[in-house]
Write an enzyme that holds these catalytic residues in place. Sequence first.
Site, PDB file in Angstrom:
ATOM      1  CE  LYS A 177       1.696 -26.711  44.944  1.00 37.54           C
ATOM      2  NZ  LYS A 177       1.767 -27.284  46.300  1.00 37.54           N
ATOM      3  CB  THR A 232      -4.340 -41.533  40.025  1.00 40.62           C
ATOM      4  OG1 THR A 232      -3.126 -42.264  39.800  1.00 40.62           O
ATOM      5  CG2 THR A 232      -5.271 -41.753  38.841  1.00 40.62           C
ATOM      6  CD  GLU A 233      -8.984 -37.756  44.858  1.00 34.22           C
ATOM      7  OE1 GLU A 233      -8.513 -38.675  45.557  1.00 34.22           O
ATOM      8  OE2 GLU A 233      -9.614 -36.786  45.308  1.00 34.22           O
ATOM      9  N   GLY A 235      -4.117 -35.732  39.489  1.00 27.40           N
ATOM     10  CA  GLY A 235      -3.716 -35.759  38.079  1.00 27.40           C
ATOM     11  C   GLY A 235      -4.927 -35.598  37.160  1.00 27.40           C
ATOM     12  CD  GLU A 252       6.476 -39.753  35.508  1.00 28.50           C
ATOM     13  OE1 GLU A 252       6.015 -40.879  35.794  1.00 28.50           O
ATOM     14  OE2 GLU A 252       7.315 -39.562  34.625  1.00 28.50           O
ATOM     15  CD  GLU A 386      -0.193 -44.572  45.209  1.00 26.96           C
ATOM     16  OE1 GLU A 386      -0.930 -43.582  45.068  1.00 26.96           O
ATOM     17  OE2 GLU A 386       0.933 -44.643  44.688  1.00 26.96           O
TER      18      GLU A 386
HETATM   19  P1  NAD Z   1      -0.984 -34.952  45.668  1.00 25.33           P
HETATM   20  O1  NAD Z   1      -1.545 -35.303  44.351  1.00 25.33           O
HETATM   21  O2  NAD Z   1      -1.891 -34.743  46.805  1.00 25.33           O
HETATM   22  O3  NAD Z   1      -0.101 -33.626  45.559  1.00 25.33           O
HETATM   23  C1  NAD Z   1       0.962 -33.484  44.634  1.00 25.33           C
HETATM   24  C2  NAD Z   1       1.204 -32.015  44.376  1.00 25.33           C
HETATM   25  O4  NAD Z   1       0.061 -31.464  43.732  1.00 25.33           O
HETATM   26  C3  NAD Z   1       1.421 -31.168  45.627  1.00 25.33           C
HETATM   27  O5  NAD Z   1       2.348 -30.145  45.346  1.00 25.33           O
HETATM   28  C4  NAD Z   1       0.049 -30.579  45.866  1.00 25.33           C
HETATM   29  O6  NAD Z   1       0.085 -29.378  46.602  1.00 25.33           O
HETATM   30  C5  NAD Z   1      -0.415 -30.340  44.448  1.00 25.33           C
HETATM   31  N1  NAD Z   1      -1.870 -30.284  44.280  1.00 25.33           N
HETATM   32  C6  NAD Z   1      -2.823 -30.872  45.054  1.00 25.33           C
HETATM   33  N2  NAD Z   1      -4.041 -30.568  44.578  1.00 25.33           N
HETATM   34  C7  NAD Z   1      -3.863 -29.790  43.486  1.00 25.33           C
HETATM   35  C8  NAD Z   1      -4.725 -29.176  42.560  1.00 25.33           C
HETATM   36  N3  NAD Z   1      -6.053 -29.316  42.664  1.00 25.33           N
HETATM   37  N4  NAD Z   1      -4.199 -28.462  41.548  1.00 25.33           N
HETATM   38  C9  NAD Z   1      -2.862 -28.348  41.408  1.00 25.33           C
HETATM   39  N5  NAD Z   1      -1.987 -28.885  42.265  1.00 25.33           N
HETATM   40  C10 NAD Z   1      -2.474 -29.616  43.285  1.00 25.33           C
HETATM   41  O7  NAD Z   1       0.090 -36.100  45.952  1.00 25.33           O
HETATM   42  P2  NAD Z   1       0.994 -36.302  47.253  1.00 25.33           P
HETATM   43  O8  NAD Z   1       0.064 -36.794  48.326  1.00 25.33           O
HETATM   44  O9  NAD Z   1       1.858 -35.124  47.500  1.00 25.33           O
HETATM   45  O10 NAD Z   1       1.955 -37.469  46.767  1.00 25.33           O
HETATM   46  C11 NAD Z   1       1.598 -38.791  46.793  1.00 25.33           C
HETATM   47  C12 NAD Z   1       1.124 -39.274  45.447  1.00 25.33           C
HETATM   48  O11 NAD Z   1       2.102 -39.001  44.460  1.00 25.33           O
HETATM   49  C13 NAD Z   1       0.926 -40.772  45.396  1.00 25.33           C
HETATM   50  O12 NAD Z   1      -0.268 -41.080  44.719  1.00 25.33           O
HETATM   51  C14 NAD Z   1       2.112 -41.268  44.601  1.00 25.33           C
HETATM   52  O13 NAD Z   1       1.933 -42.495  43.948  1.00 25.33           O
HETATM   53  C15 NAD Z   1       2.338 -40.164  43.666  1.00 25.33           C
HETATM   54  N6  NAD Z   1       3.718 -40.183  43.177  1.00 25.33           N
HETATM   55  C16 NAD Z   1       3.963 -40.555  41.879  1.00 25.33           C
HETATM   56  C17 NAD Z   1       5.269 -40.627  41.407  1.00 25.33           C
HETATM   57  C18 NAD Z   1       5.570 -41.024  39.988  1.00 25.33           C
HETATM   58  O14 NAD Z   1       6.676 -40.778  39.528  1.00 25.33           O
HETATM   59  N7  NAD Z   1       4.656 -41.626  39.279  1.00 25.33           N
HETATM   60  C19 NAD Z   1       6.320 -40.311  42.261  1.00 25.33           C
HETATM   61  C20 NAD Z   1       6.032 -39.943  43.566  1.00 25.33           C
HETATM   62  C21 NAD Z   1       4.725 -39.866  44.008  1.00 25.33           C
END
Ligand code: NAD
Length: 483
Positions: A177, A232-233, A235, A252, A386
């Site tokens: 996804k 993180t939120e 997550g 991650e 962040e």
């Molecule tokens: P996000 O958490 O908003 O979304 C990530 C994914 O989760 C997307 O596919 C989104 O559609 C999905 N998602 C959102 N809400 C969900 C829910 N309630 N249930 C299930 N899936 C859901 O993150 P983003 O804005 O796409 O990416 C940026 C974030 O990702 C930053 O915080 C960044 O630090 C982090 N990140 C971490 C790593 C790592 O390896 N640690 C790498 C890249 C990005």
Amino acid sequence: MTVKIGQLFIGGEWQDAQSGKRIPVMNPANEEIVAEVAAGEEADVDRAVVAARRAFDSGPWSKMAPSERASLVWKLADLLAKYTPEMAELETSQTGKTLFDSGKIEMPVAVEVFRYYAGWATKVHGETLPSRPTAFTFTLREPIGVVAAITPWNFPFLLASWKIAPALALGNTVILKPASQTPLTALRFAEICQEAGLPEGVFNVVTGSGSKCGMALVRHPGVDKVAFTGSTEVGKQIMREAAGTIKRLSLELGGKSPNIVFADADVDAAVRGALTGIFYNKGEVCAAGSRLFVEEPIHDQLVEKLKAKAATLTVGDPRDKNTRMGPVVSAEQMKSVLDYVEKGKREGAKLVFGGARANVGNGKGFYVQPTVFDNVTNDMTIAREEIFGPVLSTIPFKDFESGVAQGNATIYGLAAAVWTRDIKKALRAAKMLRAGTVWVNTYNLYDPNLPFGGFKQSGFGRELGTQAIDLYTETKSVWVDLS
Ligand code: NAD
């Protein structure tokens, strides 16, 4: 381009989403809509899980000879190498990252990740373990089952490859996804899987929102594991929801990584590293070196050099060879980054470079100037949260202990770096820093062999390297009575 962008890839077929709804994908460089993808929801996730379950439970994948699986995963790597220019174009059109970054850096690494795990398909094994004279006891390493990979928009295909390659090589089936802003390379990869001859249902893509499509995967009892990269939120939300079915999880998450420059460092190299650390991929990097700690004796000199170098970074069209920084991913992200800049100013940080929307071409596109703050303190919002954009917080420090202690004073622990000519100082700091990766005299380097992941609220589980084998296998103990 032949991507079936309006459909989902389920059970080896292109299918419409039941709702019939679509999500637009915008090119952040010019604000044009480049595609509309299907808005998958719960019913579509159900179909994908049925297909992936069938391919795992009764299909050929988990029962295939590891060498055969290895050749198919290797073939995926060959095809990805062949289609790199096309994948890079797609990636750039949906993220705003430069074509150089997508085509010359990220795709080649993704190809290497597939080759690396193709090699592991034939090498993962259990052990025979001594227990008692009247028993023969050993372990088996088996695939976990159906893996849902949920990925962010900053490195859409690269971060998907970190999950898909080990999951498939070790015999799992996968439902990907992608982030709703950046689904195009995932869909093109589904076609590549068809071309490689992957059995139906082994790899599936459902596009859609996180709250509907992503959450349906997290809650689904037919999914055995969720591999998540994102904020993180989200997550935390996933962790709570996954508890309902005790799913295996790897997370991650975000970061606020310290990049620590000691007074004995090669200052020019540290300046280059600071720029790469924060401005690579417009700062939309989980491991971005967003807090630059500088030891007091070299502080003024380093900040002057940083300012001069930041002024040379070309912000512009990501398809132009001279561009170092393309637009941030969306209008929403641009607003959030610029709001942080205002907060920084309000809380007393000194803006020494940038801090505004960059004027590029016809005024369209979400371009932000490379931004450098000085005299930041570790308790300011811009040093704690962040930002996920091209904003650097420079924080002066007095001595080794206070530099490392302040570096560690964060809820995150994804990465860190130290710059010094003193090997003992470097290694002492590397041991003391609470982060999953510590770079010494460099920044932002990755390799399929090196595990990557977070301490603290940056998540748990290590992707890449041999550690990822634990993320995609179960260990079974077998006890044979010999008495
Ligand atoms: P996000 O958490 O908003 O979304 C990530 C994914 O989760 C997307 O596919 C989104 O559609 C999905 N998602 C959102 N809400 C969900 C829910 N309630 N249930 C299930 N899936 C859901 O993150 P983003 O804005 O796409 O990416 C940026 C974030 O990702 C930053 O915080 C960044 O630090 C982090 N990140 C971490 C790593 C790592 O390896 N640690 C790498 C890249 C990005």
